[in-house]
Design a protein around this motif. Structure first.
Motif, PDB file in Angstrom:
ATOM      1  N   HIS A 133       0.753  -1.208  -0.045  1.00 26.16           N
ATOM      2  CA  HIS A 133      -0.011  -0.095   0.207  1.00 26.16           C
ATOM      3  C   HIS A 133       0.835   1.233  -0.138  1.00 26.16           C
ATOM      4  O   HIS A 133       1.352   1.626   1.015  1.00 26.16           O
ATOM      5  N   THR A 134       1.020   1.960  -1.405  1.00 28.88           N
ATOM      6  CA  THR A 134       1.852   2.983  -1.212  1.00 28.88           C
ATOM      7  C   THR A 134       1.347   4.296  -1.775  1.00 28.88           C
ATOM      8  O   THR A 134       1.909   5.260  -1.964  1.00 28.88           O
ATOM      9  N   GLY A 135      -0.147   4.426  -1.679  1.00 31.86           N
ATOM     10  CA  GLY A 135      -0.769   5.391  -2.036  1.00 31.86           C
ATOM     11  C   GLY A 135      -2.135   5.293  -1.463  1.00 31.86           C
ATOM     12  O   GLY A 135      -2.520   4.514  -0.740  1.00 31.86           O
ATOM     13  N   THR A 136      -2.961   6.545  -1.487  1.00 34.28           N
ATOM     14  CA  THR A 136      -4.175   6.568  -0.879  1.00 34.28           C
ATOM     15  C   THR A 136      -5.256   5.708  -1.576  1.00 34.28           C
ATOM     16  O   THR A 136      -5.304   5.481  -2.779  1.00 34.28           O
ATOM     17  N   TYR A 137      -5.862   4.628  -0.653  1.00 30.99           N
ATOM     18  CA  TYR A 137      -6.972   3.918  -1.177  1.00 30.99           C
ATOM     19  C   TYR A 137      -8.332   4.057  -0.232  1.00 30.99           C
ATOM     20  O   TYR A 137      -8.041   3.873   1.012  1.00 30.99           O
ATOM     21  N   SER A 146       0.487   3.329   3.631  1.00 26.97           N
ATOM     22  CA  SER A 146       0.658   2.927   5.021  1.00 26.97           C
ATOM     23  C   SER A 146       1.994   2.317   4.787  1.00 26.97           C
ATOM     24  O   SER A 146       2.601   1.733   6.025  1.00 26.97           O
ATOM     25  N   ASP A 147       2.469   1.870   3.525  1.00 24.21           N
ATOM     26  CA  ASP A 147       3.637   0.836   3.222  1.00 24.21           C
ATOM     27  C   ASP A 147       3.353  -0.545   3.772  1.00 24.21           C
ATOM     28  O   ASP A 147       4.260  -1.508   3.880  1.00 24.21           O
ATOM     29  N   ARG A 148       2.047  -1.078   4.078  1.00 25.05           N
ATOM     30  CA  ARG A 148       1.714  -2.153   4.509  1.00 25.05           C
ATOM     31  C   ARG A 148       1.544  -3.251   3.450  1.00 25.05           C
ATOM     32  O   ARG A 148       0.954  -2.587   2.413  1.00 25.05           O
ATOM     33  N   TRP A 149       1.587  -4.537   3.559  1.00 24.32           N
ATOM     34  CA  TRP A 149       1.323  -5.520   2.725  1.00 24.32           C
ATOM     35  C   TRP A 149      -0.001  -5.950   2.946  1.00 24.32           C
ATOM     36  O   TRP A 149      -0.416  -6.086   3.948  1.00 24.32           O
ATOM     37  N   ILE A 150      -0.870  -6.179   1.853  1.00 26.47           N
ATOM     38  CA  ILE A 150      -2.066  -6.903   1.867  1.00 26.47           C
ATOM     39  C   ILE A 150      -1.942  -8.005   1.005  1.00 26.47           C
ATOM     40  O   ILE A 150      -1.111  -8.578   0.490  1.00 26.47           O
ATOM     41  N   LYS A 151      -2.761  -9.001   1.543  1.00 18.92           N
ATOM     42  CA  LYS A 151      -3.127 -10.224   0.874  1.00 18.92           C
ATOM     43  C   LYS A 151      -4.725 -10.634   0.824  1.00 18.92           C
ATOM     44  O   LYS A 151      -5.163 -10.866   1.940  1.00 18.92           O
ATOM     45  N   VAL A 152      -5.403 -10.591  -0.240  1.00 16.74           N
ATOM     46  CA  VAL A 152      -6.749 -10.623  -0.433  1.00 16.74           C
ATOM     47  C   VAL A 152      -7.220 -11.481  -1.592  1.00 16.74           C
ATOM     48  O   VAL A 152      -6.354 -11.378  -2.613  1.00 16.74           O
ATOM     49  N   SER A 153      -8.140 -12.599  -1.493  1.00 10.14           N
ATOM     50  CA  SER A 153      -8.595 -13.262  -2.465  1.00 10.14           C
ATOM     51  C   SER A 153      -9.678 -12.715  -3.076  1.00 10.14           C
ATOM     52  O   SER A 153     -10.793 -12.031  -2.441  1.00 10.14           O
ATOM     53  N   GLY A 154     -10.196 -13.252  -4.289  1.00  8.93           N
ATOM     54  CA  GLY A 154     -11.477 -12.633  -5.106  1.00  8.93           C
ATOM     55  C   GLY A 154     -11.805 -13.771  -6.079  1.00  8.93           C
ATOM     56  O   GLY A 154     -11.214 -14.741  -6.289  1.00  8.93           O
ATOM     57  N   ASP A 200     -13.190  -8.395  -1.403  1.00 12.62           N
ATOM     58  CA  ASP A 200     -13.657  -7.756  -0.557  1.00 12.62           C
ATOM     59  C   ASP A 200     -12.580  -6.523  -0.099  1.00 12.62           C
ATOM     60  O   ASP A 200     -11.523  -6.622   0.639  1.00 12.62           O
ATOM     61  N   THR A 201     -12.956  -5.404  -0.530  1.00 14.26           N
ATOM     62  CA  THR A 201     -12.344  -4.191  -0.370  1.00 14.26           C
ATOM     63  C   THR A 201     -12.504  -3.812   1.201  1.00 14.26           C
ATOM     64  O   THR A 201     -11.414  -3.092   1.620  1.00 14.26           O
ATOM     65  N   GLY A 202     -13.379  -4.201   1.762  1.00 14.31           N
ATOM     66  CA  GLY A 202     -13.390  -3.822   3.450  1.00 14.31           C
ATOM     67  C   GLY A 202     -12.237  -4.790   4.009  1.00 14.31           C
ATOM     68  O   GLY A 202     -11.739  -4.106   5.003  1.00 14.31           O
ATOM     69  N   GLU A 203     -11.817  -5.972   3.420  1.00 13.90           N
ATOM     70  CA  GLU A 203     -10.669  -6.538   3.913  1.00 13.90           C
ATOM     71  C   GLU A 203      -9.492  -5.874   3.694  1.00 13.90           C
ATOM     72  O   GLU A 203      -8.570  -6.002   4.514  1.00 13.90           O
ATOM     73  N   VAL A 204      -9.191  -5.197   2.719  1.00 15.73           N
ATOM     74  CA  VAL A 204      -8.127  -4.456   2.186  1.00 15.73           C
ATOM     75  C   VAL A 204      -7.964  -3.287   3.177  1.00 15.73           C
ATOM     76  O   VAL A 204      -6.845  -2.943   3.641  1.00 15.73           O
ATOM     77  N   VAL A 205      -9.026  -2.522   3.305  1.00 14.37           N
ATOM     78  CA  VAL A 205      -9.033  -1.456   4.242  1.00 14.37           C
ATOM     79  C   VAL A 205      -8.591  -1.884   5.426  1.00 14.37           C
ATOM     80  O   VAL A 205      -7.878  -1.272   6.174  1.00 14.37           O
ATOM     81  N   ALA A 206      -9.237  -2.992   5.946  1.00 14.01           N
ATOM     82  CA  ALA A 206      -8.811  -3.500   7.425  1.00 14.01           C
ATOM     83  C   ALA A 206      -7.225  -3.810   7.580  1.00 14.01           C
ATOM     84  O   ALA A 206      -6.576  -3.433   8.652  1.00 14.01           O
ATOM     85  N   GLN A 207      -6.701  -4.510   6.502  1.00 17.99           N
ATOM     86  CA  GLN A 207      -5.212  -4.810   6.640  1.00 17.99           C
ATOM     87  C   GLN A 207      -4.487  -3.414   6.294  1.00 17.99           C
ATOM     88  O   GLN A 207      -3.414  -3.476   7.171  1.00 17.99           O
ATOM     89  N   ILE A 208      -4.744  -2.468   5.648  1.00 16.48           N
ATOM     90  CA  ILE A 208      -3.812  -1.226   5.806  1.00 16.48           C
ATOM     91  C   ILE A 208      -4.289  -0.262   6.922  1.00 16.48           C
ATOM     92  O   ILE A 208      -3.216   0.771   6.771  1.00 16.48           O
TER      93      ILE A 208
END
Length: 144
Positions: free
Chosen positions: A88-92, A98-106, A125-133
Motif C-alpha cells: 500500500h503506497t498511495g491513498t486507497y 501505509s507501506d503495509r502489505w495486503i493479501k486478499v482473494s477474489g 472484499d475491499t473491506g478486508e483491504v481497508v482493514a489490512q492497511i
C-alpha cells in the motif's frame, strides 16, 4: 491476443489480463480483452471500466502480485479464483499510504463471446483491504 474460442482460450484470456493488466499495470490490452459493450456487475462500462480499475489500484498499490489459484471454464464462461498481494503506497478508499502489505482473494466470472469478455461478475472484499492497511502494526505484519 486473438485466440480461437474455447476453454483453453478462455483460460489464457484470464491469465493474460491478470498477468499483464492487474499485476503489470498494462491497460493497453483492455480493448483486446473486453468488448466495446462490456458489462461489469450489471453496468455497461466497455473497456474503459477495467482500464480505470487497474489505474486506480496501481495508483494506491505497488509490487502487485496476482496468483491464479483456480481457473474453471464452462462453455462461454470462465471462473477465476485469485489471490492478490501488494504494498500500500498511495491513498486507497481514503486511507493514506501505509507501506503495509495486503493479501486478499477474489472470484471473477466472465462471459466470453467472440474472443472478448462481454460480462463480468466479481467478488472482492475491499473491506478486508481497508482493514489490512489500517490495522494496528502487529495485526498487519502477518498479511504478506
Amino acid at each position: 491476443m486473438n485466440a480461437p474460442a474455447g476453454p483453453d482460450a478462455h483460460a489464457r484470456l484470464a491469465q493474460h489480463w491478470f498477468g499483464r493488466a492487474w499485476a503489470g499495470g498494462d491497460v493497453t490490452i483492455a480493448d483486446e480483452v473486453f468488448a466495446a459493450d462490456f458489462v461489469l456487475n450489471g453496468r455497461t462500462v466497455g473497456p474503459d471500466g477495467p482500464r480505470r480499475s487497474v489505474r486506480a489500484v496501481h495508483s494506491a498499490f505497488s509490487d502487485i502480485g496476482v496468483d491464479l489459484d483456480l481457473i474453471i471454464t464452462d462453455g462461454s464462461h470462465v471462473v477465476t479464483h485469485y489471490t492478490t498481494t501488494a504494498r500500500h503506497t498511495g491513498t486507497y478508499r481514503g486511507v493514506p499510504a501505509s507501506d503495509r502489505w495486503i493479501k486478499v482473494s477474489g472470484i471473477v466470472i466472465w462471459e466470453i463471446r467472440g474472443g472478448k469478455v462481454v460480462r463480468d461478475w466479481n467478488v472482492f472484499d475491499t473491506g478486508e483491504v481497508v482493514a489490512q492497511i489500517s490495522a494496528p502494526a502487529a495485526t498487519a505484519a502477518h498479511a504478506k
